[in-house]
Design an enzyme around this catalytic site. Sequence first.
Site, PDB file in Angstrom:
ATOM      1  N   ASP A  96      -7.960  -5.470   0.124  1.00  0.00           N
ATOM      2  CA  ASP A  96      -8.470  -6.329  -0.954  1.00  0.00           C
ATOM      3  C   ASP A  96      -8.084  -7.785  -0.796  1.00  0.00           C
ATOM      4  OD1 ASP A  96      -9.709  -4.301  -2.301  1.00  0.00           O
ATOM      5  OD2 ASP A  96      -7.837  -3.660  -3.227  1.00  0.00           O
ATOM      6  N   HIS A 156       0.852  -1.189   0.000  1.00  0.00           N
ATOM      7  CA  HIS A 156       0.000   0.000   0.000  1.00  0.00           C
ATOM      8  C   HIS A 156       0.880   1.228   0.000  1.00  0.00           C
ATOM      9  CE1 HIS A 156      -3.095   2.861   1.166  1.00  0.00           C
ATOM     10  NE2 HIS A 156      -3.935   1.978   0.662  1.00  0.00           N
TER      11      HIS A 156
HETATM   12  N1  ACO Z   1       4.328  -7.676  -4.809  1.00  0.00           N
HETATM   13  C1  ACO Z   1       5.667  -7.669  -4.994  1.00  0.00           C
HETATM   14  N2  ACO Z   1       6.448  -6.556  -4.866  1.00  0.00           N
HETATM   15  C2  ACO Z   1       5.823  -5.395  -4.555  1.00  0.00           C
HETATM   16  C3  ACO Z   1       4.425  -5.333  -4.352  1.00  0.00           C
HETATM   17  C4  ACO Z   1       3.679  -6.519  -4.488  1.00  0.00           C
HETATM   18  N3  ACO Z   1       2.340  -6.507  -4.314  1.00  0.00           N
HETATM   19  N4  ACO Z   1       4.079  -4.060  -4.061  1.00  0.00           N
HETATM   20  C5  ACO Z   1       5.224  -3.340  -4.088  1.00  0.00           C
HETATM   21  N5  ACO Z   1       6.275  -4.145  -4.371  1.00  0.00           N
HETATM   22  C6  ACO Z   1       7.686  -3.750  -4.424  1.00  0.00           C
HETATM   23  C7  ACO Z   1       7.978  -2.992  -5.708  1.00  0.00           C
HETATM   24  O1  ACO Z   1       8.437  -3.856  -6.744  1.00  0.00           O
HETATM   25  C8  ACO Z   1       9.042  -2.012  -5.265  1.00  0.00           C
HETATM   26  O2  ACO Z   1      10.266  -2.702  -5.218  1.00  0.00           O
HETATM   27  P1  ACO Z   1      11.640  -1.890  -5.529  1.00  0.00           P
HETATM   28  O3  ACO Z   1      11.742  -0.847  -4.467  1.00  0.00           O
HETATM   29  O4  ACO Z   1      12.679  -2.962  -5.412  1.00  0.00           O
HETATM   30  O5  ACO Z   1      11.493  -1.324  -6.906  1.00  0.00           O
HETATM   31  C9  ACO Z   1       8.652  -1.689  -3.821  1.00  0.00           C
HETATM   32  O6  ACO Z   1       7.895  -2.818  -3.360  1.00  0.00           O
HETATM   33  C10 ACO Z   1       7.807  -0.416  -3.679  1.00  0.00           C
HETATM   34  O7  ACO Z   1       6.692  -0.526  -4.573  1.00  0.00           O
HETATM   35  P2  ACO Z   1       6.015   0.706  -5.320  1.00  0.00           P
HETATM   36  O8  ACO Z   1       5.211   0.218  -6.479  1.00  0.00           O
HETATM   37  O9  ACO Z   1       7.046   1.770  -5.597  1.00  0.00           O
HETATM   38  O10 ACO Z   1       5.089   1.241  -4.150  1.00  0.00           O
HETATM   39  P3  ACO Z   1       3.825   2.153  -4.345  1.00  0.00           P
HETATM   40  O11 ACO Z   1       3.585   2.786  -3.028  1.00  0.00           O
HETATM   41  O12 ACO Z   1       3.969   3.048  -5.523  1.00  0.00           O
HETATM   42  O13 ACO Z   1       2.659   1.108  -4.713  1.00  0.00           O
HETATM   43  C11 ACO Z   1       0.834  -0.369  -4.652  1.00  0.00           C
HETATM   44  C12 ACO Z   1       1.662   0.686  -3.886  1.00  0.00           C
HETATM   45  C13 ACO Z   1       0.404   0.172  -6.025  1.00  0.00           C
HETATM   46  C14 ACO Z   1      -0.428  -0.668  -3.843  1.00  0.00           C
HETATM   47  C15 ACO Z   1       1.693  -1.657  -4.820  1.00  0.00           C
HETATM   48  O14 ACO Z   1       2.061  -2.167  -3.560  1.00  0.00           O
HETATM   49  C16 ACO Z   1       0.989  -2.750  -5.639  1.00  0.00           C
HETATM   50  O15 ACO Z   1       1.043  -2.730  -6.869  1.00  0.00           O
HETATM   51  N6  ACO Z   1       0.281  -3.716  -4.952  1.00  0.00           N
HETATM   52  C17 ACO Z   1      -0.471  -4.728  -5.650  1.00  0.00           C
HETATM   53  C18 ACO Z   1      -1.806  -4.150  -6.111  1.00  0.00           C
HETATM   54  C19 ACO Z   1      -2.787  -3.920  -4.969  1.00  0.00           C
HETATM   55  O16 ACO Z   1      -2.993  -4.778  -4.128  1.00  0.00           O
HETATM   56  N7  ACO Z   1      -3.411  -2.719  -4.988  1.00  0.00           N
HETATM   57  C20 ACO Z   1      -4.435  -2.373  -4.001  1.00  0.00           C
HETATM   58  C21 ACO Z   1      -4.022  -1.184  -3.212  1.00  0.00           C
HETATM   59  S1  ACO Z   1      -5.202  -0.878  -1.935  1.00  0.00           S
HETATM   60  C22 ACO Z   1      -6.483  -0.129  -2.698  1.00  0.00           C
HETATM   61  O17 ACO Z   1      -6.421   0.496  -3.712  1.00  0.00           O
HETATM   62  C23 ACO Z   1      -7.765  -0.318  -2.038  1.00  0.00           C
END
Ligand code: ACO
Length: 431
Positions: A366, A308
């Site tokens: 979720d 998140h």
């Molecule tokens: N699985 C594996 N790796 C992940 C995940 C994941 N679900 N989420 C983040 N990471 C990793 C990224 O690859 C990144 O790694 P790095 O630093 O080595 O490049 C690091 O963690 C940070 O991730 P970002 O994408 O930069 O974090 P951001 O805050 O932008 O994204 C997000 C948050 C979009 C929710 C992300 O965690 C994600 O895509 N999760 C999966 C989708 C999801 O469940 N979304 C629902 C969100 S809640 C809602 O909307 C109600």
Amino acid sequence: MLDNKKTATLNVHGRTLELPVHSPTLGPDVIDIRKLYAEGDVFTYDPGFTSTASCESTITYIDGDEGVLLYRGYSIDDLAEKSHFLEVCYILLYGDLPTAEQLEDFETRVTHHTMLHEQMQYFFRGFRRDAHPMATMVGVVGAMSAFYHDSTDIGDPWQREVAAIRMIAKMPTIAAWAYKYSVGQPFVYPRNDLDYASNFLRMCFAVPAEDYEVNPILARAMDRIMTLHADHEQNASTSTVRLAGSSGANPFACIAAGIACLWGPAHGGANQACLEMLQEIGTVDRIPEFIRRAKDKDDPFRLMGFGHRVYKNFDPRAKVMKQSADEVLGLLGVENNETLQVAKELERIALEDDYFVSKKLYPNVDFYSGIILEAMGFPTSMFTPIFALSRTVGWISQWKEMIADPSQKIGRPRQLYVGPPHRPYIEVEDR
Ligand code: ACO
């Protein structure tokens, strides 16, 4: 009222600027950079707005490190346990707990606006049968501005109020009808003797050929899902609603924009993507393979329902949702459901894995909501529409707050231009 006794000093282009620093009720201080361009001839650069506050707000507060979520100061745990969705709507819209009379009046107003203009049926029928219900919702909600002209004048507080009530009231009918149309069943009209969640379940699952009794435990679980999703401060869809609204667009158009944004898999679309992922994993023995893929930089796969932008400790909504999943599956006698077992084991393994621990990746709201919705009988395509109908009150409350804010301006971010500088046009025969 912002107080700006504190300042931050910025040295740029040989000039020293004193920038006001505001202290919020809760959370970190905020540096006010509104005069930065005028006085310093510079912009700030913040893709994804990770460090930028776009507005003042009194509605929702999140502490991502502590796993705290407050609606108007009330904790999500208290609300999920002691309140119900329409009371939560009242709190979000008007700011305080209602008295018994205020709540009754509000519930009556919402209940009496649940029907859709009969002509709107033709909109549903105009879509392809296999349309995603989110696509149908974007279209139908946008079309509301063509039907409810008496609530589109954003300068009139009364019309804003009527638009808010209309959208909260009609969204379950719209989501249920999008579903009914997709499965080829007749539309079921709302009933005023049912509570908000029961009415929605009945509009989704009743058919004219037989009686339908709403199970109160499922209605309570649905009400809780709605409560947990009702608002979440300045997330992508809410910011979309505010940005669309900042131009003076009508409220129905703004909420349609919010629904479109919510649909993305990184946002509200994650609940559908998460359940599909859990089903694809299928059995507990395949979890390590998916964990490995999620950690592989060359594989775009991510664990859906994990991570998140704000919560870096735990998502308080996921805690309530996990408890609800156990209750609902227990009630339905499917507590050994393979998907739930996969989810629990995946959560356990991921929370012990260095990659997820070091990146502070925890299950989000979720992760468990899809399991509950599937057990209730919803297809995965309905998960995001249920999120959208629950979030409508948050979008509307934030939109109303923005319109009433005297410092509100049209939203217009700047950019860091890295394209070619001015260059001469060359005639085609000379290229
Ligand atoms: N699985 C594996 N790796 C992940 C995940 C994941 N679900 N989420 C983040 N990471 C990793 C990224 O690859 C990144 O790694 P790095 O630093 O080595 O490049 C690091 O963690 C940070 O991730 P970002 O994408 O930069 O974090 P951001 O805050 O932008 O994204 C997000 C948050 C979009 C929710 C992300 O965690 C994600 O895509 N999760 C999966 C989708 C999801 O469940 N979304 C629902 C969100 S809640 C809602 O909307 C109600």
